[in-house]
Design a protein around this motif. Structure first.
Motif, PDB file in Angstrom:
ATOM      1  N   GLU A   1      58.969  38.467  85.389  1.00  0.00           N
ATOM      2  CA  GLU A   1      58.105  38.497  84.220  1.00  0.00           C
ATOM      3  C   GLU A   1      57.621  39.921  83.987  1.00  0.00           C
ATOM      4  OE1 GLU A   1      55.052  35.589  83.615  1.00  0.00           O
ATOM      5  OE2 GLU A   1      55.957  34.258  85.101  1.00  0.00           O
ATOM      6  N   ALA A   2      57.394  40.205  82.710  1.00  0.00           N
ATOM      7  CA  ALA A   2      56.797  41.496  82.356  1.00  0.00           C
ATOM      8  C   ALA A   2      55.285  41.378  82.508  1.00  0.00           C
ATOM      9  CB  ALA A   2      57.171  41.873  80.926  1.00  0.00           C
ATOM     10  N   VAL A   3      54.712  42.234  83.336  1.00  0.00           N
ATOM     11  CA  VAL A   3      53.286  42.170  83.651  1.00  0.00           C
ATOM     12  C   VAL A   3      52.658  43.527  83.352  1.00  0.00           C
ATOM     13  CG1 VAL A   3      51.556  41.783  85.442  1.00  0.00           C
ATOM     14  CG2 VAL A   3      53.664  40.423  85.423  1.00  0.00           C
ATOM     15  N   ALA A   4      51.510  43.461  82.703  1.00  0.00           N
ATOM     16  CA  ALA A   4      50.699  44.665  82.467  1.00  0.00           C
ATOM     17  C   ALA A   4      49.240  44.294  82.654  1.00  0.00           C
ATOM     18  CB  ALA A   4      50.930  45.227  81.066  1.00  0.00           C
ATOM     19  N   VAL A   5      48.491  45.174  83.302  1.00  0.00           N
ATOM     20  CA  VAL A   5      47.065  44.955  83.548  1.00  0.00           C
ATOM     21  C   VAL A   5      46.281  46.049  82.824  1.00  0.00           C
ATOM     22  CG1 VAL A   5      45.240  44.792  85.265  1.00  0.00           C
ATOM     23  CG2 VAL A   5      47.510  43.858  85.763  1.00  0.00           C
ATOM     24  N   PHE A   6      45.340  45.625  82.001  1.00  0.00           N
ATOM     25  CA  PHE A   6      44.484  46.547  81.263  1.00  0.00           C
ATOM     26  C   PHE A   6      43.071  46.493  81.848  1.00  0.00           C
ATOM     27  CE2 PHE A   6      47.906  45.560  78.392  1.00  0.00           C
ATOM     28  CZ  PHE A   6      48.186  46.776  77.787  1.00  0.00           C
TER      29      PHE A   6
ATOM     30  N   ILE B   1      45.364  49.911  74.729  1.00  0.00           N
ATOM     31  CA  ILE B   1      46.096  48.746  74.263  1.00  0.00           C
ATOM     32  C   ILE B   1      46.651  48.963  72.868  1.00  0.00           C
ATOM     33  CG2 ILE B   1      43.917  47.714  73.564  1.00  0.00           C
ATOM     34  CD1 ILE B   1      47.118  45.857  74.593  1.00  0.00           C
ATOM     35  N   ASP B   2      45.903  49.715  72.028  1.00  0.00           N
ATOM     36  CA  ASP B   2      46.401  49.993  70.681  1.00  0.00           C
ATOM     37  C   ASP B   2      47.659  50.855  70.729  1.00  0.00           C
ATOM     38  OD1 ASP B   2      44.309  48.567  69.619  1.00  0.00           O
ATOM     39  OD2 ASP B   2      43.011  50.326  69.376  1.00  0.00           O
ATOM     40  N   ALA B   3      47.672  51.834  71.633  1.00  0.00           N
ATOM     41  CA  ALA B   3      48.858  52.691  71.752  1.00  0.00           C
ATOM     42  C   ALA B   3      50.049  51.909  72.292  1.00  0.00           C
ATOM     43  CB  ALA B   3      48.552  53.887  72.650  1.00  0.00           C
ATOM     44  N   VAL B   4      49.795  51.003  73.260  1.00  0.00           N
ATOM     45  CA  VAL B   4      50.885  50.185  73.801  1.00  0.00           C
ATOM     46  C   VAL B   4      51.446  49.271  72.722  1.00  0.00           C
ATOM     47  CG1 VAL B   4      51.450  48.425  75.507  1.00  0.00           C
ATOM     48  CG2 VAL B   4      49.952  50.316  76.133  1.00  0.00           C
ATOM     49  N   ALA B   5      50.573  48.671  71.901  1.00  0.00           N
ATOM     50  CA  ALA B   5      51.038  47.801  70.807  1.00  0.00           C
ATOM     51  C   ALA B   5      51.874  48.586  69.806  1.00  0.00           C
ATOM     52  CB  ALA B   5      49.832  47.165  70.121  1.00  0.00           C
ATOM     53  N   ALA B   6      51.462  49.841  69.544  1.00  0.00           N
ATOM     54  CA  ALA B   6      52.240  50.666  68.620  1.00  0.00           C
ATOM     55  C   ALA B   6      53.626  50.975  69.175  1.00  0.00           C
ATOM     56  CB  ALA B   6      51.475  51.952  68.326  1.00  0.00           C
ATOM     57  N   MET B   7      53.722  51.185  70.511  1.00  0.00           N
ATOM     58  CA  MET B   7      55.030  51.447  71.109  1.00  0.00           C
ATOM     59  C   MET B   7      55.934  50.224  71.048  1.00  0.00           C
ATOM     60  SD  MET B   7      53.898  53.560  74.522  1.00  0.00           S
ATOM     61  CE  MET B   7      52.819  54.989  74.440  1.00  0.00           C
ATOM     62  N   CYS B   8      55.355  49.020  71.136  1.00  0.00           N
ATOM     63  CA  CYS B   8      56.146  47.791  71.157  1.00  0.00           C
ATOM     64  C   CYS B   8      56.425  47.247  69.754  1.00  0.00           C
ATOM     65  CB  CYS B   8      55.432  46.718  71.974  1.00  0.00           C
ATOM     66  SG  CYS B   8      55.162  47.155  73.706  1.00  0.00           S
TER      67      CYS B   8
ATOM     68  N   ARG C   1      44.755  42.051  71.941  1.00  0.00           N
ATOM     69  CA  ARG C   1      43.720  43.089  71.932  1.00  0.00           C
ATOM     70  C   ARG C   1      42.325  42.478  71.978  1.00  0.00           C
ATOM     71  NH1 ARG C   1      40.204  45.854  68.928  1.00  0.00           N
ATOM     72  NH2 ARG C   1      40.152  48.161  69.129  1.00  0.00           N
ATOM     73  N   ALA C   2      42.111  41.354  71.307  1.00  0.00           N
ATOM     74  CA  ALA C   2      40.798  40.706  71.310  1.00  0.00           C
ATOM     75  C   ALA C   2      40.393  40.286  72.710  1.00  0.00           C
ATOM     76  CB  ALA C   2      40.810  39.501  70.364  1.00  0.00           C
ATOM     77  N   VAL C   3      41.374  39.816  73.501  1.00  0.00           N
ATOM     78  CA  VAL C   3      41.065  39.415  74.881  1.00  0.00           C
ATOM     79  C   VAL C   3      40.789  40.648  75.738  1.00  0.00           C
ATOM     80  CG1 VAL C   3      41.934  38.220  76.921  1.00  0.00           C
ATOM     81  CG2 VAL C   3      42.454  37.335  74.638  1.00  0.00           C
TER      82      VAL C   3
ATOM     83  N   LEU D   1      44.877  40.537  82.371  1.00  0.00           N
ATOM     84  CA  LEU D   1      46.276  40.422  82.779  1.00  0.00           C
ATOM     85  C   LEU D   1      47.093  39.945  81.573  1.00  0.00           C
ATOM     86  CD1 LEU D   1      48.524  40.346  84.972  1.00  0.00           C
ATOM     87  CD2 LEU D   1      47.844  37.967  85.396  1.00  0.00           C
ATOM     88  N   VAL D   2      48.074  40.731  81.179  1.00  0.00           N
ATOM     89  CA  VAL D   2      48.954  40.396  80.054  1.00  0.00           C
ATOM     90  C   VAL D   2      50.368  40.217  80.600  1.00  0.00           C
ATOM     91  CG1 VAL D   2      49.876  41.144  77.828  1.00  0.00           C
ATOM     92  CG2 VAL D   2      47.514  41.683  78.460  1.00  0.00           C
ATOM     93  N   THR D   3      50.936  39.043  80.321  1.00  0.00           N
ATOM     94  CA  THR D   3      52.292  38.738  80.813  1.00  0.00           C
ATOM     95  C   THR D   3      53.186  38.333  79.642  1.00  0.00           C
ATOM     96  OG1 THR D   3      51.719  36.431  81.246  1.00  0.00           O
ATOM     97  CG2 THR D   3      51.385  38.002  83.044  1.00  0.00           C
ATOM     98  N   PHE D   4      54.457  38.653  79.781  1.00  0.00           N
ATOM     99  CA  PHE D   4      55.474  38.251  78.801  1.00  0.00           C
ATOM    100  C   PHE D   4      56.661  37.660  79.570  1.00  0.00           C
ATOM    101  CE2 PHE D   4      53.181  41.723  76.766  1.00  0.00           C
ATOM    102  CZ  PHE D   4      52.872  41.161  75.533  1.00  0.00           C
ATOM    103  N   ARG D   5      57.106  36.499  79.049  1.00  0.00           N
ATOM    104  CA  ARG D   5      58.230  35.809  79.702  1.00  0.00           C
ATOM    105  C   ARG D   5      59.284  35.489  78.644  1.00  0.00           C
ATOM    106  NH1 ARG D   5      58.777  30.320  81.291  1.00  0.00           N
ATOM    107  NH2 ARG D   5      56.678  29.956  80.522  1.00  0.00           N
ATOM    108  N   ASP D   6      60.491  35.773  78.982  1.00  0.00           N
ATOM    109  CA  ASP D   6      61.600  35.519  78.069  1.00  0.00           C
ATOM    110  C   ASP D   6      61.979  34.033  78.131  1.00  0.00           C
ATOM    111  OD1 ASP D   6      63.831  35.486  76.497  1.00  0.00           O
ATOM    112  OD2 ASP D   6      64.968  36.952  77.678  1.00  0.00           O
TER     113      ASP D   6
END
Length: 875
Positions: free
Chosen positions: A521-526, A556-563, A577-579, A614-619
């Protein structure tokens, strides 16, 4: 003394002095009123008379004191004596009275200038006495007056008077000779400039031995030269007689100088006595108060020292005076510390009284402030030592002599030292040797050099920081601080456990990072500041990002812009971002993202206990494509939901312990015993309390829901007084009412009585309903809380004046995390009404929420009164 006058035209003054052999004019003075010199007016003559009289009195007194007894040949000696002094005083007074009349007849006086000069010469001869010559400088007169043999200097005085600043300076060499004039130059300058008296033996031009005396009074100055007294010395040969006479003159001059020094010392002591800022007094031989200074009068409350002496106002009480007299009778000085009321205040005085053949003298020094300061310092030191003794940090102090001055219990326990050994105040070297034996100091190749290096702290100006690694694995942080009064202070802090925890923490962080890198899983911690803290390789790969792009910990705003090139749905990133950036009522979110490249991702954002997210992404692309994937997706969602509930319950449970500690300390800080706080600090403390209470309420609600879902919730049934419960709930929401400027009306009959229910849950139900009603009410609105009893149920209603409940929302307001209904303006998490419904169902009752007639929302709770239904609810 005889005075004759004829129409105040002239005055004849006769002064007869017993034993004074002064020829002719010196014994009988004729001072005609009309004979005042043209350059001397009434005031000037009066000044001459008074100054000459005063100077004569001073010379006579000095002569008597210097030689001890009247002798033939001394200045006025036995000739003048006491009778001469009295005659001079009477003469001065009479002349002053007579000169008062002269001022009214100045015109007539100018016609008698010639005759007055002759009589003034006679007066000058009288003033000169047995002196060879006299020079008199009168205050305000620039011209000196020459008497006797000094008249030969009259040629040096100009005919016309000069201004006072051009005082004539005489050359005494023609009269006294060059050696004598040179010897008198310095003393005469001090006499005329500073009024410093002197007595000096000089040798005349013919080798005769003379005595030159300088006197001053009221600004006037006089130089008097007379022959050295022989005192019955018989000639035994020319050279031997001269030597004997010189020795006698020298002895007499020594006595004169000694007497002058004693007189000057008495004058200085008298001035010091009067000007002393502390009370001083003198007693007679009987012990009575004889003299006091102004400070004494002020201390006893008398207007003046004379009145204090006259009224016998004592500074010391009777017992102290008796004790002082007893000590003085033994020939000792009486010294004590007395506490008394002086000047209307309680004072502490250091009293000293000494005995003297003429009586006794004493003084009292106020040491009240010194005593208070000493007591305060002692109290402060004791308080500091008590405080240091309670510290967990080991503290030891060595004095300037390098001996142990203080240590606390932590120091004794840290090194295992014997208390008896420490009580002997050992030196620092002895303590280090003891610690070395017990292996409580770092191992050193050269222990003596290391010990001497430690002793350099006694001469240091700044604190020294060091680390001690003890042989047993213990690690100490050491701070050596030099003391201002000498010596040093050691602070020992055992950081062994801290270092071990830090090491374990770093190991866990590394393990966590390696674990995340191995996850699919893709994991990122803010962090709580919204910046990226860590991520795994799957996150970089999933969103086609480079490690270098994320190395600066972007927001988080910069990461969202990259994605965004792969997924341009702004709503999904806005939810994440709200969380991440939420400050209160943080809750996780789940979302599905369908990217432009065809991948379907399930994303989640979950708040962490430390404030991070904790932000996770799963395919889940394959799951979407096939039916099995749908089933797996449903199972995964159910498992995720269960995991979420377990996670929330676990996190909520573990949050309560630190939260309770935070609330407890915030209440302790508000207590007066802890110390005063300023207004800003109190305001911040109130914010902490409010936030803590809100967080505690949220955690309690989450735990209650978890208990209800697990079937572990049980009611504590008992008698509930309806009226008292309504008033208690109204008091609980008083702050909310004040904040929203809303008023509360309670409508319940006094005889409504009580019913059986869980008192705590009933209050919780009403509190949630009132909170929602207050939140939607407009300013100056009214919220009504009413209760009515029926045969089978007790109805409690909450009505507000807000916008009401629409039809599409009425069915969802009791769902969990639903915030679109009542209370939405407060930004709650949507648990209040869900708890209300759950608690009402546990009581066997029901709750409804809708729009009331006339506007506003109306919430109705029905509690059953039948025993059977209550029993069912309890089961």
């Amino acid at each position: 003394m005889r005075v004759r006058s004829s129409a105040w035209s002239s005055m004849r003054l006769a002064i007869r002095v017993p034993g004074l052999a002064v020829p002719g004019p010196a014994a009988f003075l004729h001072i005609p009123y009309r004979a005042i010199p043209h350059r001397a007016h009434a005031g000037g003559l009066s000044q001459i008379l008074l100054s000459g009289t005063a100077l004569l009195c001073g010379v006579a007194d000095a002569s008597a004191a210097g030689f001890g007894a009247p002798q033939s040949g001394t200045l006025l000696g036995s000739a003048l004596g006491i009778g001469g002094l009295a005659a001079a005083v009477v003469m001065a007074i009479t002349c002053s009275l007579w000169l008062g009349r002269i001022s009214r007849n100045e015109k007539a006086a100018l016609r008698s200038a010639a005759h007055a000069r002759a009589d003034a010469y006679a007066l000058k001869s009288l003033l000169a006495g047995d002196a060879l010559g006299t020079v008199l400088w009168v205050v305000g007169d620039p011209l000196p007056h020459l008497l006797g043999a000094a008249a030969m200097l009259d040629a040096q005085i100009p005919a016309a008077a000069k201004p006072p600043q051009d005082v004539v300076k005489l050359d005494l060499a023609p009269w006294l000779g060059a050696p004598a004039a040179s010897a008198l130059a310095g003393p005469l300058e001090a006499l005329r400039g500073q009024g410093r008296a002197f007595t000096l033996p000089i040798t005349g031009p013919d080798g005769a031995h003379w005595i030159a005396e300088g006197r001053s009074t009221d600004g006037s100055r006089m130089l008097n030269v007379r022959a050295a007294p022989a005192s019955g010395l018989q000639a035994e040969g020319g050279q031997k007689a001269e030597a004997a006479q010189a020795e006698r003159v020298e002895a007499e001059l020594t006595q004169v100088e000694r007497a002058q020094a004693e007189t000057a010392a008495r004058g200085i002591l008298a001035t010091l006595f009067a000007a002393a800022p502390f009370p001083m007094w003198l007693r007679d031989t009987a012990g009575g108060l004889m003299r006091a200074n102004p400070a004494f009068a002020q201390a006893v409350g008398a207007p003046s020292p004379e009145e204090a002496v006259g009224r016998g106002m004592e500074l010391l009480d009777l017992s102290a005076r008796e004790a002082a007299a007893a000590v003085r009778r033994e020939g000792k000085a009486y010294q004590t510390r007395a506490r008394l009321v002086a000047g209307g205040r309680r004072r502490v005085l250091e009293v000293l009284e000494v005995d003297d053949p003429a009586g006794a003298g004493g003084l009292a020094i106020d040491i009240t402030e010194a005593e208070a300061a000493r007591a305060e310092v002692a109290h402060t030191i004791a308080a500091h030592r008590r405080t240091l003794d309670q510290l967990a940090t080991a503290v030891v102090m060595f004095g300037a002599d390098e001996r142990l001055a203080f240590h606390n219990s932590a120091y004794e326990g840290l090194f295992g030292l014997d208390a008896a050994f420490l009580d002997t105040r050992p030196t620092e070297s002895e303590v280090l040797e003891t610690l070395r034996t017990a292996r409580k100091v770092p191992e050193q190749a050269d222990f003596r050099a290391w010990r001497e290096q430690l002793r350099e702290a006694y001469r240091a100006l700044e604190p020294i920081h060091d680390w001690w690694h003890l042989p047993g694995g213990q690690m100490l942080r050491v701070v050596v601080t030099p003391n201002a009064e000498g010596g040093i202070t050691y602070l020992f802090e055992d950081v062994s456990e801290h270092m071990a925890l830090e090491s374990r923490y770093n190991s866990l962080i590394r393990i966590q990072g390696e674990t995340l890198d191995e996850l699919a899983e893709a994991v990122a911690v803010f962090g709580s500041d919204g910046k990226l803290r860590l991520h795994n390789h799957a996150f970089l790969s999933l969103w086609s990002l480079s490690a270098q792009a994320l190395s600066d910990k972007p927001h988080i705003d910069a990461v969202a812009a990259m994605c965004r090139p792969l997924h341009a749905d702004l709503d999904s990133w806005a939810r994440i971002r709200a969380v991440v950036t939420a400050l209160e009522h943080r809750s996780g979110t789940h979302l599905r993202m369908e990217r432009a490249d065809g991948l379907v991702l399930d994303g989640a954002a979950q708040p962490l206990p430390d404030g991070g997210t904790l932000v996770t992404f799963r395919d889940v692309t394959d799951s979407v494509k096939v039916e099995r994937a749908l089933i797996e997706r449903n199972e995964a969602l159910e498992a995720a939901d269960a995991l979420k509930n377990a996670f929330v319950g676990h996190v909520s449970y573990h949050l309560r312990t630190p939260l309770n500690t935070l609330i407890g300390y915030s209440h302790m800080l508000g207590e007066p015993s802890v110390g005063p706080l300023n207004g800003k600090q109190l305001e911040f403390l109130d914010h902490v309390r409010q936030s803590s209470d809100a967080l505690r309420a949220l955690i309690d609600d989450i735990l209650d829901l978890a208990s209800i879902d697990a079937g572990a919730m049980a009611l504590d049934l008992g008698e509930v007084d309806v009226r008292a419960t309504l008033e208690a709930v109204g008091e609980a929401v008083r702050d909310l009412l004040a904040e929203r400027q809303v008023s509360l009306q309670i409508d319940a009959p006094a005889e409504i009585g009580a019913f059986t229910a869980d008192r705590r849950r009933v209050r919780q139900i009403l509190f949630n309903l009132l909170s929602n009603a207050i939140a939607v009410s407009p300013p100056q609105g009214v919220v009504t809380l009413s209760a009515r009893r029926a045969e089978d149920a007790l109805s409690v209603e909450v009505r507000d004046q807000g916008p009401g409940i629409s039809g599409e929302i009425a069915g969802k307001v009791f769902e969990r995390f639903e915030t679109h209904g009542a209370g939405a303006e407060r930004g709650g998490v949507g648990l209040g009404l869900s708890l209300v419904r759950s608690f009402m169902e546990l009581h066997g009752g029901s709750v409804s929420l809708g729009t009331a007639e006339g506007g506003g929302a109306l919430a109705v709770c029905r509690f059953p009164l039948a025993a059977a239904r209550r029993d069912e609810a309890a089961e």
